[in-house]
Design a protein around this motif. Structure first.
Motif, mmCIF file in Angstrom:
data_model
loop_
_atom_site.group_PDB
_atom_site.id
_atom_site.type_symbol
_atom_site.label_atom_id
_atom_site.label_comp_id
_atom_site.label_asym_id
_atom_site.label_seq_id
_atom_site.Cartn_x
_atom_site.Cartn_y
_atom_site.Cartn_z
ATOM 1 N N UNK A 1 0.868 -1.138 -0.132
ATOM 2 C CA UNK A 1 -0.032 -0.060 -0.123
ATOM 3 C C UNK A 1 0.921 1.148 -0.151
ATOM 4 N N UNK A 2 0.206 2.368 -0.333
ATOM 5 C CA UNK A 2 0.998 3.634 -0.824
ATOM 6 C C UNK A 2 0.420 4.750 0.286
ATOM 7 N N UNK A 3 -0.442 4.037 1.199
ATOM 8 C CA UNK A 3 -1.104 5.275 2.086
ATOM 9 C C UNK A 3 -0.635 5.663 3.471
ATOM 10 N N UNK A 4 0.360 5.270 3.626
ATOM 11 C CA UNK A 4 1.145 5.764 4.932
ATOM 12 C C UNK A 4 0.467 5.293 6.347
ATOM 13 N N UNK A 5 -0.631 4.587 6.183
ATOM 14 C CA UNK A 5 -1.459 4.304 7.542
ATOM 15 C C UNK A 5 -0.912 3.412 8.587
ATOM 16 N N UNK A 6 0.147 2.539 7.988
ATOM 17 C CA UNK A 6 0.910 1.623 9.147
ATOM 18 C C UNK A 6 1.687 2.518 9.840
ATOM 19 N N UNK A 7 2.224 3.558 9.291
ATOM 20 C CA UNK A 7 3.370 4.192 9.968
ATOM 21 C C UNK A 7 2.555 5.340 11.007
ATOM 22 N N UNK A 8 1.390 5.760 10.635
ATOM 23 C CA UNK A 8 0.349 6.818 11.459
ATOM 24 C C UNK A 8 -0.080 5.897 12.633
ATOM 25 N N UNK A 9 -0.428 4.702 12.124
ATOM 26 C CA UNK A 9 -0.970 3.818 13.425
ATOM 27 C C UNK A 9 0.115 3.508 14.519
ATOM 28 N N UNK A 10 1.429 3.729 14.168
ATOM 29 C CA UNK A 10 2.433 3.657 15.080
ATOM 30 C C UNK A 10 3.519 2.404 14.615
ATOM 31 N N UNK A 11 3.143 1.668 13.714
ATOM 32 C CA UNK A 11 4.142 0.832 13.293
ATOM 33 C C UNK A 11 5.614 1.358 12.983
ATOM 34 N N UNK A 12 6.787 0.982 13.672
ATOM 35 C CA UNK A 12 7.862 1.487 13.201
ATOM 36 C C UNK A 12 8.911 0.953 12.292
ATOM 37 N N UNK A 13 8.548 -0.301 11.952
ATOM 38 C CA UNK A 13 9.459 -0.974 10.766
ATOM 39 C C UNK A 13 8.520 -1.174 9.728
ATOM 40 N N UNK A 14 8.611 -0.278 8.683
ATOM 41 C CA UNK A 14 7.578 -0.567 7.538
ATOM 42 C C UNK A 14 8.430 -0.511 6.325
ATOM 43 N N UNK A 15 8.243 -1.537 5.366
ATOM 44 C CA UNK A 15 8.928 -1.477 4.104
ATOM 45 C C UNK A 15 7.766 -0.973 3.188
ATOM 46 N N UNK A 16 7.675 -0.070 2.328
ATOM 47 C CA UNK A 16 6.854 0.080 1.421
ATOM 48 C C UNK A 16 7.046 -0.197 -0.055
ATOM 49 N N UNK A 17 7.137 -1.380 -0.400
ATOM 50 C CA UNK A 17 7.610 -1.924 -1.645
ATOM 51 C C UNK A 17 7.111 -1.529 -2.948
ATOM 52 N N UNK A 18 5.981 -0.850 -2.910
ATOM 53 C CA UNK A 18 5.384 -0.250 -4.001
ATOM 54 C C UNK A 18 5.288 1.311 -3.952
ATOM 55 N N UNK A 19 6.156 1.818 -2.768
ATOM 56 C CA UNK A 19 6.310 3.078 -2.687
ATOM 57 C C UNK A 19 5.191 3.950 -2.061
ATOM 58 N N UNK A 20 5.070 5.054 -2.073
ATOM 59 C CA UNK A 20 4.063 5.967 -1.214
ATOM 60 C C UNK A 20 3.857 7.218 -1.758
#
Ligand code: APR
Length: 286
Positions: free
Chosen positions: A115-134
């Motif tokens: 996903x490219x929506x940044x919601x995992x980081x906004x929810x507080x996940x600290x190790x996120x790899x956005x393989x399709x970008x953002x």
């Protein structure tokens, strides 16, 4: 469906088994697709009425197709941009994103998302790899990346609403100028991977390595149709990892399937595995 019904319903034993795997895990990777953000109001791609049903990917998922639309049909391109950007601009993390972030308090978790929506980081996940970008970043041809705020997307979304009425190429590019244009650092575009383009680095290399090193892979909300990301679950299984899949629809692979919506199953799994429920302030708004 409340957490309790998820636990007492058909999921019962499977939920218990998945919770046991998580409690004993040394390294968990959560591999997500559009389904994890569906309850945040962002359409998936291949469900009925999904984005690709309205905007055929042969044109809309390729840079060449988008450039042809900019030349020949800017109004249609503006409509596509509005349908993609507006939901992400207004989205907030849902209980699925928050449960995934909450796991970090108990076990080592890496998120690998399509996903490219940044919601995992906004929810507080600290190790996120956005393989399709953002969509919350722009990339210049010189390689520089600038991160955007959700408010920047809200501004673009507002500009697009105005531009769609009488869209000319010039008005559309003006509306998109925060995401697409030329500045002192050269031409720039959204930092999103289109079909036929290489996956984002170092996200892909690091994400794939995390999957290979995981002993539990939690697959959430992906149809598993787009390569090379779709190979990750079978690569994890080949290395002996246990694979859990959360999705309303059955998986093709022989994995532990927790049937249901991510926003309902993941909080129930968090509760079952670690005795923690998402508190009232974290539940969806409205
Ligand atoms: N909870 C969990 N899963 C859900 C939910 C939900 N609330 N709603 C839908 N799903 C599931 C669907 O059953 C489907 O399996 O999410 C999946 C969505 O599949 P796709 O729409 O194909 O999205 P995704 O798998 O992320 O697509 C992968 O394809 O078009 C490219 O680049 C795009 O990153 C995208 C990639």
């Amino acid at each position: 469906m409340e957490e309790a019904s998820v636990k007492e319903g058909s999921l019962g034993n499977k939920l218990l088994e998945a919770a046991l795997w998580l409690r004993r895990a040394q390294q968990v990777v959560v591999f997500t697709g559009a389904g994890v953000s569906a309850e945040s109001g962002i359409a998936t791609f291949r469900d009925e009425g999904g984005l690709w049903a309205r905007f055929p990917p042969e044109r809309f998922a390729h840079v060449s197709g988008l450039l042809a639309l900019l030349r020949d049909d800017p109004a249609r391109l503006a409509e596509f941009c509005r349908e993609v950007i507006a939901p992400i601009a207004e989205a907030r993390p849902n209980p699925a994103h928050r449960a995934i972030a909450a796991f970090e308090a108990y076990i080592p978790v890496v998120v690998v998302t399509q996903n490219v929506d940044g919601l995992h980081q906004e929810a507080g996940s600290t190790h996120v790899h956005e393989i399709h970008g953002s969509l919350l970043a722009v990339r210049s041809v010189l390689g520089g990346v600038e991160h955007l705020r959700r408010q920047d997307l809200q501004e673009v979304s507002k500009n697009l609403r105005r531009a769609t009425v009488q869209t000319s190429r010039r008005r559309l590019l003006w509306a998109l100028r925060r995401l697409l244009g030329v500045s002192h650092w050269g031409p720039y575009r959204p930092d999103v991977v289109m079909f036929g383009e290489p996956l984002r680095e170092p996200d892909w290399t690091l994400g794939r390595r995390a999957v290979h090193e995981s002993d539990v892979l939690l697959v959430v909300g992906t149809s598993g149709l787009v390569m090379p990301a779709a190979e990750l679950p079978s690569e994890a299984r080949a290395r002996g990892a246990k694979v859990i899949q959360i999705d309303p629809h059955p998986p093709d692979e022989p994995v532990l399937w927790l049937q249901g919506k991510a926003g309902e199953v993941l909080p129930a799994l968090l509760q079952e595995a670690f005795g923690t429920s998402l508190n009232a302030t974290e539940l969806p708004f409205g």
